[in-house]
Design a protein around this motif. Structure first.
Motif, mmCIF file in Angstrom:
data_model
loop_
_atom_site.group_PDB
_atom_site.id
_atom_site.type_symbol
_atom_site.label_atom_id
_atom_site.label_comp_id
_atom_site.label_asym_id
_atom_site.label_seq_id
_atom_site.Cartn_x
_atom_site.Cartn_y
_atom_site.Cartn_z
ATOM 1 N N PRO A 1 0.835 -1.206 0.000
ATOM 2 C CA PRO A 1 0.000 0.000 0.000
ATOM 3 C C PRO A 1 0.867 1.252 0.000
ATOM 4 N N LYS A 2 0.345 2.340 -0.532
ATOM 5 C CA LYS A 2 1.146 3.548 -0.719
ATOM 6 C C LYS A 2 1.690 4.109 0.587
ATOM 7 N N ASP A 3 0.965 3.933 1.703
ATOM 8 C CA ASP A 3 1.419 4.492 2.971
ATOM 9 C C ASP A 3 2.316 3.531 3.733
ATOM 10 N N THR A 4 2.671 2.409 3.131
ATOM 11 C CA THR A 4 3.544 1.439 3.773
ATOM 12 C C THR A 4 5.007 1.816 3.557
ATOM 13 N N PHE A 5 5.800 1.765 4.611
ATOM 14 C CA PHE A 5 7.236 2.000 4.506
ATOM 15 C C PHE A 5 7.896 0.698 4.077
ATOM 16 N N THR A 6 8.608 0.727 2.952
ATOM 17 C CA THR A 6 9.135 -0.500 2.372
ATOM 18 C C THR A 6 10.655 -0.542 2.462
ATOM 19 N N ILE A 7 11.162 -1.718 2.831
ATOM 20 C CA ILE A 7 12.602 -1.947 2.960
ATOM 21 C C ILE A 7 12.958 -3.184 2.140
ATOM 22 N N VAL A 8 14.045 -3.109 1.367
ATOM 23 C CA VAL A 8 14.587 -4.307 0.733
ATOM 24 C C VAL A 8 15.833 -4.674 1.525
ATOM 25 N N ALA A 9 15.877 -5.923 2.006
ATOM 26 C CA ALA A 9 16.922 -6.325 2.945
ATOM 27 C C ALA A 9 17.536 -7.649 2.549
ATOM 28 N N GLY A 10 18.755 -7.856 3.017
ATOM 29 C CA GLY A 10 19.400 -9.149 2.871
ATOM 30 C C GLY A 10 18.851 -10.112 3.904
ATOM 31 N N SER A 11 18.805 -11.389 3.554
ATOM 32 C CA SER A 11 18.271 -12.389 4.486
ATOM 33 C C SER A 11 19.088 -12.445 5.768
ATOM 34 N N LYS B 1 2.745 3.452 14.745
ATOM 35 C CA LYS B 1 1.501 3.268 14.001
ATOM 36 C C LYS B 1 1.723 3.427 12.488
ATOM 37 N N ARG B 2 2.809 2.820 12.047
ATOM 38 C CA ARG B 2 3.168 2.861 10.624
ATOM 39 C C ARG B 2 3.357 1.433 10.136
ATOM 40 N N GLU B 3 2.740 1.122 9.019
ATOM 41 C CA GLU B 3 2.894 -0.215 8.469
ATOM 42 C C GLU B 3 4.223 -0.306 7.721
ATOM 43 N N CYS B 4 4.977 -1.377 7.977
ATOM 44 C CA CYS B 4 6.276 -1.580 7.338
ATOM 45 C C CYS B 4 6.305 -2.943 6.668
ATOM 46 N N ALA B 5 6.909 -2.994 5.495
ATOM 47 C CA ALA B 5 7.037 -4.254 4.760
ATOM 48 C C ALA B 5 8.484 -4.428 4.333
ATOM 49 N N VAL B 6 8.992 -5.631 4.521
ATOM 50 C CA VAL B 6 10.363 -5.940 4.145
ATOM 51 C C VAL B 6 10.345 -7.008 3.061
ATOM 52 N N THR B 7 11.069 -6.749 1.983
ATOM 53 C CA THR B 7 11.272 -7.729 0.925
ATOM 54 C C THR B 7 12.702 -8.239 1.053
ATOM 55 N N TYR B 8 12.869 -9.559 1.096
ATOM 56 C CA TYR B 8 14.202 -10.140 1.244
ATOM 57 C C TYR B 8 14.734 -10.584 -0.112
ATOM 58 N N LYS C 1 11.240 0.785 -6.100
ATOM 59 C CA LYS C 1 10.059 0.405 -5.327
ATOM 60 C C LYS C 1 10.233 0.576 -3.825
ATOM 61 N N TYR C 2 11.460 0.812 -3.359
ATOM 62 C CA TYR C 2 11.721 0.721 -1.929
ATOM 63 C C TYR C 2 12.099 2.070 -1.328
ATOM 64 N N ASP C 3 11.712 2.246 -0.056
ATOM 65 C CA ASP C 3 12.059 3.455 0.675
ATOM 66 C C ASP C 3 13.428 3.349 1.326
ATOM 67 N N ALA C 4 13.880 2.128 1.587
ATOM 68 C CA ALA C 4 15.163 1.946 2.257
ATOM 69 C C ALA C 4 15.801 0.651 1.783
ATOM 70 N N VAL C 5 17.131 0.617 1.832
ATOM 71 C CA VAL C 5 17.883 -0.597 1.520
ATOM 72 C C VAL C 5 18.666 -1.012 2.760
ATOM 73 N N TRP C 6 18.776 -2.331 2.945
ATOM 74 C CA TRP C 6 19.466 -2.856 4.123
ATOM 75 C C TRP C 6 20.190 -4.147 3.732
ATOM 76 N N PRO C 7 21.215 -4.040 2.896
ATOM 77 C CA PRO C 7 21.939 -5.239 2.481
ATOM 78 C C PRO C 7 22.888 -5.720 3.573
ATOM 79 N N ALA C 8 23.569 -6.822 3.305
ATOM 80 C CA ALA C 8 24.540 -7.339 4.266
ATOM 81 C C ALA C 8 25.755 -6.442 4.366
#
Length: 521
Positions: free
Chosen positions: A22-32, A49-56, A72-79
């Motif tokens: 959803p548009k108001d979701t904070f999205t992170i792409v992360a390493g496993s 009170k913020r929805e967060c979604a992480v894609t691995y 597509k992502y608001d933040a990156v969190w690699p290894a």
């Protein structure tokens, strides 16, 4: 960007997976590698009170996502930062900060480490080279081009092999003495993988079956987690080796992706980052076995475990990372020349139900896999030393095609595969049994890393028991399955489990499934 960037493992707290949040979701792409820190993130998001979604995604995929025009992502969190440094050409990532530190080390079965005289003393990379040359040591390691732990181990090998005492330079990659040392080190690889966690699970499962490996290059915290399981099962622990010349450290960087007009999103990111680097949270992170970044708000350290040589208060030598363009060239060199060559026998389903769209998608997947210009972009290109066998099948195996990884031979193989048509029933077991024969003939001296790959769209006839008996009498290559359409996952899952392989979902993106498979061979 290809569909695989959208493919995700959704958070348990968010329920079913979807390609877009959803548009108001904070999205992170992360390493496993950061998966077990996810609850800390979710706790903060819930409090805000913020929805967060992480894609691995894998390290390479995270890097490639930064070159996507439709980020597509608001933040990156690699290894590790190297994947941002290599791929963030437009400098989209801001506010980058390390959340934790995780050295990549060599774990060796404790009895073997004792036999080699490595317990209680400093070990050099030269000692490891000699053990491999003497046939006393082999290990499992992830692919250097697909996984950060493999890349870290490989860069540490390169760094130790150079003689000028400085970071790796472009000219070092052309030095025969340097490359031969690294090639010898990579000959010690007994199994490869595209995932650090999956590799650790394989190591533990193999030890329990009595067919274990000598050691494993992996994250220090992953070695710790594996040792906890090995201890519970009464198996030998892995003794941590920190090569004297230095190890690479994954710095778990969290950064904001600037997509313009995101002031509220950026403010939320900065609050999340501040929370993760606060003293209380850093202590929780230390409790997972990770080391903390220099200057962390917390002075907490993981608890030492001397029985496997883990002491987070002891300083370790770390390598100095080369420039991003040198790292990229080094990864190309690994994939095209230095890694242990592979022999891959692929059983491709050309039964009648593959007619039309199925055959077209299979042709597109083979076009990717056998076109060097495409595979090089994804760092999964074949080397000239690799051996490729393609066996089309329906109710029985058809005539096979064989080639090396030489570009002209790939082109000829692709031309032949494109002319195939679909007809008949499905018997993947007959094809897989024939694949074993080809692998054993080619790999009689065990020069290659072997794999059987089965791509099928339907439930197979034939008998699994006949294949498993043939597998027991063979060199026992792992079997990797690629599902398509209404494939019976139970059949492929059973083969993968019995042989130490893995199943990839080709129903969303067949090209990506084959690309992912290449990281395991």
């Amino acid at each position: 960007m290809r569909k695989f960037i959208a493919a995700c493992l959704c958070l348990l707290t968010l329920g079913a997976c979807s390609d877009t949040a959803p548009k108001d979701t904070f999205t992170i792409v992360a390493g496993s590698e950061n998966r077990d820190l996810e609850p800390i993130v979710q706790e903060f998001c819930a409090a805000q009170k913020r929805e967060c979604a992480v894609t691995y995604l894998g390290s390479l995929d995270i890097g490639l996502s930064l070159s996507d025009a439709e980020q597509k992502y608001d933040a990156v969190w690699p290894a590790a930062s190297i994947w941002i440094n290599i791929f963030d050409q437009d400098r989209k990532v801001r506010h980058l900060a390390s959340i934790a530190q995780n050295p990549v080390v060599l774990g060796v079965r404790e009895p073997l480490a004792r036999e080699l005289g490595w317990v209680g003393r400093d070990v050099s990379m030269a000692d490891i080279v000699n053990a491999i040359r003497d046939g006393k040591l082999g290990y499992v390691m992830t692919s250097a081009t697909q996984s950060n732990s493999g890349a870290s181990a490989y860069l540490a090998m390169l760094s130790a092999a150079v003689t000028h005492g400085d970071t790796i330079r472009r000219q070092d990659l052309d030095d025969p003495a340097t490359t031969e040392t690294v090639r010898t080190l990579l000959k010690g690889i007994q199994r490869s993988a595209g995932s650090s966690g999956w590799l650790a699970d394989l190591y533990v499962a193999s030890a329990q079956r009595g067919a274990g490996y000598d050691g494993m290059w992996n994250y220090e915290v992953t070695i710790r987690d594996a040792n906890n399981q090995l201890r519970d099962k009464g198996e030998d622990l892995l003794y941590a080796i920190y090569p004297r010349e230095g190890v690479a450290v994954a710095d778990s960087p969290l950064g904001f992706v600037d997509r313009t007009g995101q002031s509220d999103t950026e403010d939320f990111f900065l609050k999340l980052q501040s929370h993760l680097t606060s003293a209380d949270i850093q202590k929780r992170i230390a409790d997972t076995g990770r080391r903390l970044p220099f200057g962390s708000a917390s002075n907490a350290t993981p608890q030492a475990e001397p029985e496997w040589n883990f002491n987070p208060e002891k300083l370790i030598s770390t390598i100095r990372m080369p420039e991003p363009d040198v790292i990229r060239q080094a990864l190309d060199l690994y994939q095209s020349a230095l890694r242990r060559p592979s022999v891959t026998a692929m059983c491709l389903d050309y039964s009648g139900s593959m007619s039309g769209e199925g055959v077209q998608q299979l042709r597109e997947a083979m076009t990717f896999l056998l076109t060097p210009e495409q595979t090089k972009r994804q760092l999964v290109q074949w080397s000239p030393q690799d051996r490729i066998v393609i066996i089309p099948f329906d109710s029985r195996p058809r005539e096979e095609f064989q080639s090396t990884g030489v570009e002209e031979e790939q082109e000829a193989m692709l031309s032949a595969v494109k002319n195939l048509s679909a007809a008949g029933g499905t018997n993947l077991y007959a094809c897989a049994t024939l694949a074993l024969k080809y692998i054993d003939d080619i790999n009689s001296n065990e020069e290659y890393l072997p794999a059987v790959v089965i791509m099928s769209d339907g439930k197979s006839g034939g008998h699994v028991d006949e294949f498993l008996r043939a597998w027991e009498d063979s060199t026992k290559p792992p079997v990797f399955g690629i599902t398509f359409a209404d494939a019976d996952e139970r059949q492929l899952d059973a083969l993968a489990e019995a042989t130490g392989g893995r199943v990839f979902d080709g129903r969303r993106d067949l090209i990506d499934a084959f690309r992912s498979m290449r990281g395991y061979n």
